[in-house]
Design a protein around this motif. Structure first.
Motif, PDB file in Angstrom:
ATOM      1  N   PHE A  90       0.852  -1.182   0.000  1.00  0.00           N
ATOM      2  CA  PHE A  90       0.000   0.000   0.000  1.00  0.00           C
ATOM      3  C   PHE A  90       0.893   1.239   0.000  1.00  0.00           C
ATOM      4  O   PHE A  90       2.067   1.188   0.372  1.00  0.00           O
ATOM      5  CB  PHE A  90      -0.913   0.010   1.225  1.00  0.00           C
ATOM      6  CG  PHE A  90      -2.031  -0.992   1.139  1.00  0.00           C
ATOM      7  CD1 PHE A  90      -3.185  -0.703   0.434  1.00  0.00           C
ATOM      8  CD2 PHE A  90      -1.918  -2.232   1.757  1.00  0.00           C
ATOM      9  CE1 PHE A  90      -4.219  -1.622   0.348  1.00  0.00           C
ATOM     10  CE2 PHE A  90      -2.937  -3.162   1.683  1.00  0.00           C
ATOM     11  CZ  PHE A  90      -4.095  -2.855   0.975  1.00  0.00           C
ATOM     12  N   ALA A  91       0.300   2.357  -0.437  1.00  0.00           N
ATOM     13  CA  ALA A  91       1.034   3.624  -0.464  1.00  0.00           C
ATOM     14  C   ALA A  91       0.117   4.736   0.029  1.00  0.00           C
ATOM     15  O   ALA A  91      -1.112   4.639  -0.039  1.00  0.00           O
ATOM     16  CB  ALA A  91       1.519   3.930  -1.885  1.00  0.00           C
ATOM     17  N   ARG A  92       0.716   5.788   0.542  1.00  0.00           N
ATOM     18  CA  ARG A  92      -0.045   6.969   0.941  1.00  0.00           C
ATOM     19  C   ARG A  92      -0.118   7.940  -0.234  1.00  0.00           C
ATOM     20  O   ARG A  92       0.905   8.347  -0.793  1.00  0.00           O
ATOM     21  CB  ARG A  92       0.605   7.647   2.148  1.00  0.00           C
ATOM     22  CG  ARG A  92       0.485   6.843   3.419  1.00  0.00           C
ATOM     23  CD  ARG A  92       0.941   7.645   4.632  1.00  0.00           C
ATOM     24  NE  ARG A  92       0.828   6.854   5.867  1.00  0.00           N
ATOM     25  CZ  ARG A  92       1.092   7.311   7.073  1.00  0.00           C
ATOM     26  NH1 ARG A  92       1.502   8.559   7.215  1.00  0.00           N
ATOM     27  NH2 ARG A  92       0.957   6.522   8.133  1.00  0.00           N
ATOM     28  N   LYS A  93      -1.344   8.322  -0.578  1.00  0.00           N
ATOM     29  CA  LYS A  93      -1.592   9.304  -1.633  1.00  0.00           C
ATOM     30  C   LYS A  93      -2.011  10.593  -0.923  1.00  0.00           C
ATOM     31  O   LYS A  93      -3.101  10.696  -0.368  1.00  0.00           O
ATOM     32  CB  LYS A  93      -2.700   8.805  -2.560  1.00  0.00           C
ATOM     33  CG  LYS A  93      -3.050   9.720  -3.710  1.00  0.00           C
ATOM     34  CD  LYS A  93      -4.169   9.094  -4.551  1.00  0.00           C
ATOM     35  CE  LYS A  93      -4.512   9.961  -5.738  1.00  0.00           C
ATOM     36  NZ  LYS A  93      -5.613   9.362  -6.555  1.00  0.00           N
ATOM     37  N   ASN A  94      -1.144  11.568  -0.923  1.00  0.00           N
ATOM     38  CA  ASN A  94      -1.323  12.758  -0.084  1.00  0.00           C
ATOM     39  C   ASN A  94      -2.082  13.862  -0.815  1.00  0.00           C
ATOM     40  O   ASN A  94      -1.626  14.365  -1.849  1.00  0.00           O
ATOM     41  CB  ASN A  94       0.043  13.296   0.347  1.00  0.00           C
ATOM     42  CG  ASN A  94       0.786  12.299   1.220  1.00  0.00           C
ATOM     43  OD1 ASN A  94       0.593  12.256   2.430  1.00  0.00           O
ATOM     44  ND2 ASN A  94       1.633  11.477   0.603  1.00  0.00           N
ATOM     45  N   TYR A  95      -3.234  14.199  -0.297  1.00  0.00           N
ATOM     46  CA  TYR A  95      -3.933  15.401  -0.740  1.00  0.00           C
ATOM     47  C   TYR A  95      -4.907  15.827   0.348  1.00  0.00           C
ATOM     48  O   TYR A  95      -5.260  15.038   1.222  1.00  0.00           O
ATOM     49  CB  TYR A  95      -4.630  15.219  -2.092  1.00  0.00           C
ATOM     50  CG  TYR A  95      -5.683  14.144  -2.204  1.00  0.00           C
ATOM     51  CD1 TYR A  95      -7.037  14.476  -2.207  1.00  0.00           C
ATOM     52  CD2 TYR A  95      -5.337  12.799  -2.366  1.00  0.00           C
ATOM     53  CE1 TYR A  95      -8.018  13.496  -2.357  1.00  0.00           C
ATOM     54  CE2 TYR A  95      -6.300  11.831  -2.518  1.00  0.00           C
ATOM     55  CZ  TYR A  95      -7.638  12.180  -2.514  1.00  0.00           C
ATOM     56  OH  TYR A  95      -8.596  11.211  -2.658  1.00  0.00           O
ATOM     57  N   PHE A  96      -5.331  17.075   0.292  1.00  0.00           N
ATOM     58  CA  PHE A  96      -5.999  17.677   1.434  1.00  0.00           C
ATOM     59  C   PHE A  96      -7.425  18.089   1.061  1.00  0.00           C
ATOM     60  O   PHE A  96      -7.642  19.136   0.457  1.00  0.00           O
ATOM     61  CB  PHE A  96      -5.176  18.878   1.938  1.00  0.00           C
ATOM     62  CG  PHE A  96      -3.757  18.498   2.230  1.00  0.00           C
ATOM     63  CD1 PHE A  96      -3.448  17.808   3.391  1.00  0.00           C
ATOM     64  CD2 PHE A  96      -2.732  18.787   1.333  1.00  0.00           C
ATOM     65  CE1 PHE A  96      -2.134  17.432   3.669  1.00  0.00           C
ATOM     66  CE2 PHE A  96      -1.426  18.408   1.600  1.00  0.00           C
ATOM     67  CZ  PHE A  96      -1.132  17.726   2.770  1.00  0.00           C
ATOM     68  N   TYR A  97      -8.372  17.250   1.445  1.00  0.00           N
ATOM     69  CA  TYR A  97      -9.789  17.535   1.268  1.00  0.00           C
ATOM     70  C   TYR A  97     -10.465  17.431   2.636  1.00  0.00           C
ATOM     71  O   TYR A  97     -10.059  16.605   3.471  1.00  0.00           O
ATOM     72  CB  TYR A  97     -10.435  16.519   0.324  1.00  0.00           C
ATOM     73  CG  TYR A  97     -10.277  16.810  -1.143  1.00  0.00           C
ATOM     74  CD1 TYR A  97      -9.494  17.861  -1.587  1.00  0.00           C
ATOM     75  CD2 TYR A  97     -10.939  16.038  -2.088  1.00  0.00           C
ATOM     76  CE1 TYR A  97      -9.348  18.121  -2.939  1.00  0.00           C
ATOM     77  CE2 TYR A  97     -10.812  16.298  -3.436  1.00  0.00           C
ATOM     78  CZ  TYR A  97     -10.015  17.342  -3.862  1.00  0.00           C
ATOM     79  OH  TYR A  97      -9.875  17.607  -5.192  1.00  0.00           O
ATOM     80  N   PRO A  98     -11.506  18.185   2.875  1.00  0.00           N
ATOM     81  CA  PRO A  98     -12.219  18.049   4.151  1.00  0.00           C
ATOM     82  C   PRO A  98     -12.780  16.647   4.388  1.00  0.00           C
ATOM     83  O   PRO A  98     -12.900  16.224   5.538  1.00  0.00           O
ATOM     84  CB  PRO A  98     -13.350  19.077   4.019  1.00  0.00           C
ATOM     85  CG  PRO A  98     -12.845  20.080   3.042  1.00  0.00           C
ATOM     86  CD  PRO A  98     -12.021  19.308   2.068  1.00  0.00           C
ATOM     87  N   ASP A  99     -13.139  15.945   3.292  1.00  0.00           N
ATOM     88  CA  ASP A  99     -13.703  14.599   3.479  1.00  0.00           C
ATOM     89  C   ASP A  99     -12.631  13.515   3.547  1.00  0.00           C
ATOM     90  O   ASP A  99     -12.932  12.324   3.523  1.00  0.00           O
ATOM     91  CB  ASP A  99     -14.722  14.265   2.385  1.00  0.00           C
ATOM     92  CG  ASP A  99     -14.162  14.393   0.977  1.00  0.00           C
ATOM     93  OD1 ASP A  99     -12.931  14.477   0.826  1.00  0.00           O
ATOM     94  OD2 ASP A  99     -14.972  14.405   0.025  1.00  0.00           O
ATOM     95  N   MET A 100     -11.351  13.914   3.637  1.00  0.00           N
ATOM     96  CA  MET A 100     -10.241  12.978   3.841  1.00  0.00           C
ATOM     97  C   MET A 100      -9.701  13.214   5.250  1.00  0.00           C
ATOM     98  O   MET A 100      -8.845  14.078   5.462  1.00  0.00           O
ATOM     99  CB  MET A 100      -9.138  13.242   2.817  1.00  0.00           C
ATOM    100  CG  MET A 100      -9.479  12.772   1.426  1.00  0.00           C
ATOM    101  SD  MET A 100      -9.286  11.004   1.257  1.00  0.00           S
ATOM    102  CE  MET A 100      -7.525  10.870   1.440  1.00  0.00           C
ATOM    103  N   PRO A 101     -10.195  12.505   6.257  1.00  0.00           N
ATOM    104  CA  PRO A 101      -9.826  12.830   7.647  1.00  0.00           C
ATOM    105  C   PRO A 101      -8.347  12.695   7.944  1.00  0.00           C
ATOM    106  O   PRO A 101      -7.826  13.365   8.833  1.00  0.00           O
ATOM    107  CB  PRO A 101     -10.668  11.846   8.472  1.00  0.00           C
ATOM    108  CG  PRO A 101     -11.060  10.753   7.537  1.00  0.00           C
ATOM    109  CD  PRO A 101     -11.155  11.388   6.181  1.00  0.00           C
ATOM    110  N   LYS A 102      -7.627  11.842   7.211  1.00  0.00           N
ATOM    111  CA  LYS A 102      -6.202  11.643   7.488  1.00  0.00           C
ATOM    112  C   LYS A 102      -5.315  12.586   6.685  1.00  0.00           C
ATOM    113  O   LYS A 102      -4.106  12.634   6.897  1.00  0.00           O
ATOM    114  CB  LYS A 102      -5.802  10.199   7.147  1.00  0.00           C
ATOM    115  CG  LYS A 102      -6.518   9.142   7.977  1.00  0.00           C
ATOM    116  CD  LYS A 102      -6.059   7.730   7.632  1.00  0.00           C
ATOM    117  CE  LYS A 102      -6.428   7.345   6.233  1.00  0.00           C
ATOM    118  NZ  LYS A 102      -6.160   5.913   5.935  1.00  0.00           N
TER     119      LYS A 102
END
Length: 501
Positions: A90-102
């Motif tokens: 697995f990999a972390r896909k980083n982006y910043f949305y309010p509906d993405m709690p992490k």
């Protein structure tokens, strides 16, 4: 700056340009729990009730992979003729949305569980097109944002937004095609046929309910154009979260005409996401599309790699059921259908539904009649796909059985189906609640017959005089009096007995 242009006529588009498609289909798996925690995987519910520290991304909470989701991913990959990775991460896909709690999505990047597959799809005229699959990878869904106020339901112009994290962490499989080229004018049809075939495959495997109206199956359609005969792909747009088969076709067609008009006037295409507008079939700008580098992928440090043994993969291969196209070949032979008859069943979306209804005990002819005629009318009236009607093949088979046993007339059966579609329960429950059973008590029928004869003495005289066809008027009166719950054949027999004809 992108030039403003009208739409180009579709015939001119395909004369001047070659379309290139890339389809990304997101499938919510029907596991009991979420991808990385024990929260229930259920559609709906009161907002923020299916959540825990893990799917809310709270500090210190650690994920655990859902084994059933991995199993489903492998089975989907095998059904799509993919290679199954011997080792993947697995990999972390980083982006910043309010509906993405992490503030990141746990996904897979360059090490997917399944890759290099294909799916053969049948177009409306029977032509078979092979769509190559780049990969099928595991990830988690996001939460949902509800933008309150404003005219569009989107964040622009909204007064405030509400967040529901019930969907955050639901298991997803994203299936990504390789570029689909050489389809010309048929590109939109190919897109629809591919998503249709994929939906049918996933439903047959029982890995998802594939309800496009509920977001269980969503398609992102990437479209670009290159000059006729060219080899360098143009700049693509990605129309996000298209949620019906018809809309997939409309979205691709619209983007082709929109982009062609811009290119013909010397403009440039912006690489961006776009939103599909159901009302008029157009698309509107979303956000500038990121590249993979923008997501800053890196391996997920809190999850161990997945390394399915070859023995396990082969065990899972053995669990793959008869696939839709295999079933269609079988039923064509068993039901003596011509190629055209089978194609009509497939094109209306009825083939697998009819087959499942037959499997539940109905005769093929009766099952075909219900799905192709009455239920297709209901689907058209509701503007949904036939398979999205809220009635199961087993329920249709039960209605047919009730008709054949004499407990329902065809008219009453349609009322029962309406009750099922309205969410009133199983067919037998609808019969009981609505009081729809056929009146089979001769004494009750005779009372209605006598009343009808007394009200129409001239008709009774005609019947006595040998004009038995006149009995139809009395039958109609009795059926009206019994609200359609009488057996018309038995009523006719009682009429003729009563008048001595």
């Amino acid at each position: 700056m992108t030039a403003v242009a009208d739409l180009m006529d579709y015939a001119e588009v395909v004369e001047r340009f070659d379309p290139v498609l890339g389809l990304e289909v997101h499938v919510e798996l029907s596991t009991d729990t979420k991808m990385f925690c024990g929260c229930p995987n259920l559609f709906g519910g009161e907002p923020n009730t299916h959540v825990c520290p893990t799917c809310l991304g709270l500090p210190g909470a650690l994920p655990v992979v859902n084994g059933k989701a991995v199993e489903s991913a492998i089975r989907i990959g095998l059904a799509l003729n993919c290679e199954i990775a011997e080792w993947c991460r697995f990999a972390r896909k980083n982006y910043f949305y309010p509906d993405m709690p992490k503030n990141f999505q746990t996904s897979q990047y360059d090490e997917p569980i399944a890759f290099n597959g294909h799916l053969d799809v049948v177009l409306d005229d029977g032509e078979v097109v092979r769509v190559d699959i780049e990969r099928a990878h595991m990830e988690e869904d996001t939460g949902k944002s509800l933008h309150v106020g404003g005219a569009t339901g989107r964040i622009h112009g909204a007064e405030h937004s509400l967040l529901d994290y019930n969907r955050a962490g639901v298991p997803l499989i994203e299936i990504v095609t390789k570029p689909i080229v050489g389809m010309g004018a048929r590109a939109p049809e190919v897109a629809r046929a591919y998503v249709t075939a994929l939906r049918d495959l996933l439903r047959a495997m029982d890995v998802s309910d594939v309800r496009m109206d509920q977001g269980s199956l969503r398609c992102d359609a990437n479209v670009s154009l290159m000059p006729k005969g060219g080899s360098e792909f143009g700049t693509r747009t990605e129309t996000k979260n298209v949620n019906s088969l018809r809309s997939v076709e409309r979205a691709v067609r619209y983007e082709m005409t929109r982009q062609a008009a811009i290119l013909a006037e010397g403009g440039t295409i912006t690489q961006e996401t776009r939103h599909f507008q159901e009302a008029d079939g157009s698309t509107s700008p979303g956000r500038t599309k990121e590249t993979a580098e923008d997501y800053r992928y890196f391996p997920e440090p809190d999850l161990v790699p997945i390394a399915p043994s070859r023995a396990w993969v082969e065990q899972l291969r053995a669990t793959i059921p008869e696939l839709p196209w295999e079933r269609r070949k079988r039923i064509q032979a068993e039901w003596n259908l011509t190629d055209e008859e089978l194609r009509d069943l497939v094109n209306t979306g009825a083939a697998d539904l009819v087959a499942a209804t037959v499997d539940a005990g109905a005769e093929p002819g009766e099952a075909r009649s219900w799905w192709v005629q009455y239920l297709t009318q209901q689907a058209n009236a509701r503007e949904v796909e036939l398979a999205d009607l809220p009635i199961a093949p087993a329920q249709v088979a039960r209605v047919i059985a009730l008709v054949n046993s004499g407990e329902l007339t065809n008219k009453l059966a349609r009322e029962v189906v309406q009750g099922v579609l309205a969410g009133e329960g199983e067919p037998d429950e609808v019969v009981e609640k609505r009081g729809l059973k056929v009146v089979s008590d001769d004494s009750a029928l005779l009372a209605a017959v006598d009343e009808a004869l007394a009200a129409q003495p001239d008709v009774a005289d005609k019947i006595r005089g040998g004009k038995v066809q006149a009995a139809g008027a009395i039958v109609g009166a009795v059926m009206k009096a019994t609200k359609g719950q009488a057996d018309a054949k038995r009523v006719r027999e009682l009429i003729l007995e009563r008048v001595g004809a």
